[in-house]
Design a protein around this motif. Structure first.
Motif, PDB file in Angstrom:
ATOM      1  N   TYR A   1       0.757  -1.162   0.019  1.00  0.00           N
ATOM      2  CA  TYR A   1      -0.187  -0.131  -0.111  1.00  0.00           C
ATOM      3  C   TYR A   1       0.847   1.421  -0.032  1.00  0.00           C
TER       4      TYR A   1
ATOM      5  N   LYS B   1      -2.350   5.743  -1.142  1.00  0.00           N
ATOM      6  CA  LYS B   1      -3.820   5.561  -1.569  1.00  0.00           C
ATOM      7  C   LYS B   1      -3.906   4.592  -2.748  1.00  0.00           C
TER       8      LYS B   1
ATOM      9  N   TYR C   1      -7.746   4.604  -5.014  1.00  0.00           N
ATOM     10  CA  TYR C   1      -8.776   4.892  -3.894  1.00  0.00           C
ATOM     11  C   TYR C   1      -8.495   3.745  -2.870  1.00  0.00           C
TER      12      TYR C   1
ATOM     13  N   GLU D   1      -7.875   2.679   0.859  1.00  0.00           N
ATOM     14  CA  GLU D   1      -7.936   3.446   2.178  1.00  0.00           C
ATOM     15  C   GLU D   1      -6.994   2.705   3.175  1.00  0.00           C
TER      16      GLU D   1
ATOM     17  N   LYS E   1     -13.812   6.706  -2.093  1.00  0.00           N
ATOM     18  CA  LYS E   1     -13.770   7.902  -2.853  1.00  0.00           C
ATOM     19  C   LYS E   1     -14.827   8.719  -2.471  1.00  0.00           C
TER      20      LYS E   1
END
Length: 158
Positions: free
Chosen positions: A100, A103, A119, A121, A140
């Motif tokens: 990751y 984002k 997107y 999280e 989003k």
């Protein structure tokens, strides 16, 4: 007087009532149209998020399922039971890492990184015995989607 009574046309009162009714109908139509646009945009964002999450889960699942060695790592690269990185060694000896960053879910293979999903999280990988749990949340605006899966690597060594 006979000429005035046969004259066809609208009185001022009839015209005002007609314009008022037309205004009410137009306002209702505009409200319906704007509600439809808002609903379509919400559905479009949800669809985009679901597609991103499904692609991420599918890509990771395929790699894990066919892996020879699977290890979960923390941000510093240390082996852990639960973390946000996963390292995979394929049967061909290739190293693949999912992680990751900003984002995004990234995949690093053969020293090249590419984006798997946007997107993102949060993503969590968890290893229990030979079973790998994956949980991903994509977000989003004010919409979010969470997906989870479990994978058993077919070719894994304990």
């Amino acid at each position: 007087m006979n000429l005035l009574s046969n004259q066809k046309g609208l009185t001022l009162l009839e015209l005002i009532i007609s314009v008022g009714l037309l205004g009410i109908i137009m306002a209702a139509g505009l409200t319906l149209y704007l509600t439809g646009i808002k609903t379509w945009k919400t559905g479009d964002v949800q669809l985009e998020l679901q597609q991103n999450a499904r692609i991420a889960i599918k890509t990771i699942s395929e790699a894990v399922r066919d892996a020879k060695i699977v290890e979960v790592l923390d941000e510093e690269g240390k082996y852990v039971v639960e973390g946000n990185r996963i390292s995979i060694v394929t049967n061909k000896g290739e190293n693949i890492e999912f992680y990751y960053k900003d984002k995004k879910l990234m995949r690093k293979k053969n020293h090249t990184s590419n984006t798997v999903a946007n997107y993102v999280e949060n993503i969590v990988f968890k290893k229990e015995s030979s079973l790998i749990f994956i949980s991903i949340e994509v977000k989003k605006e004010d919409h979010s989607v969470e997906l989870e899966t479990k994978i058993f690597p077919r070719n894994s060594r304990k």
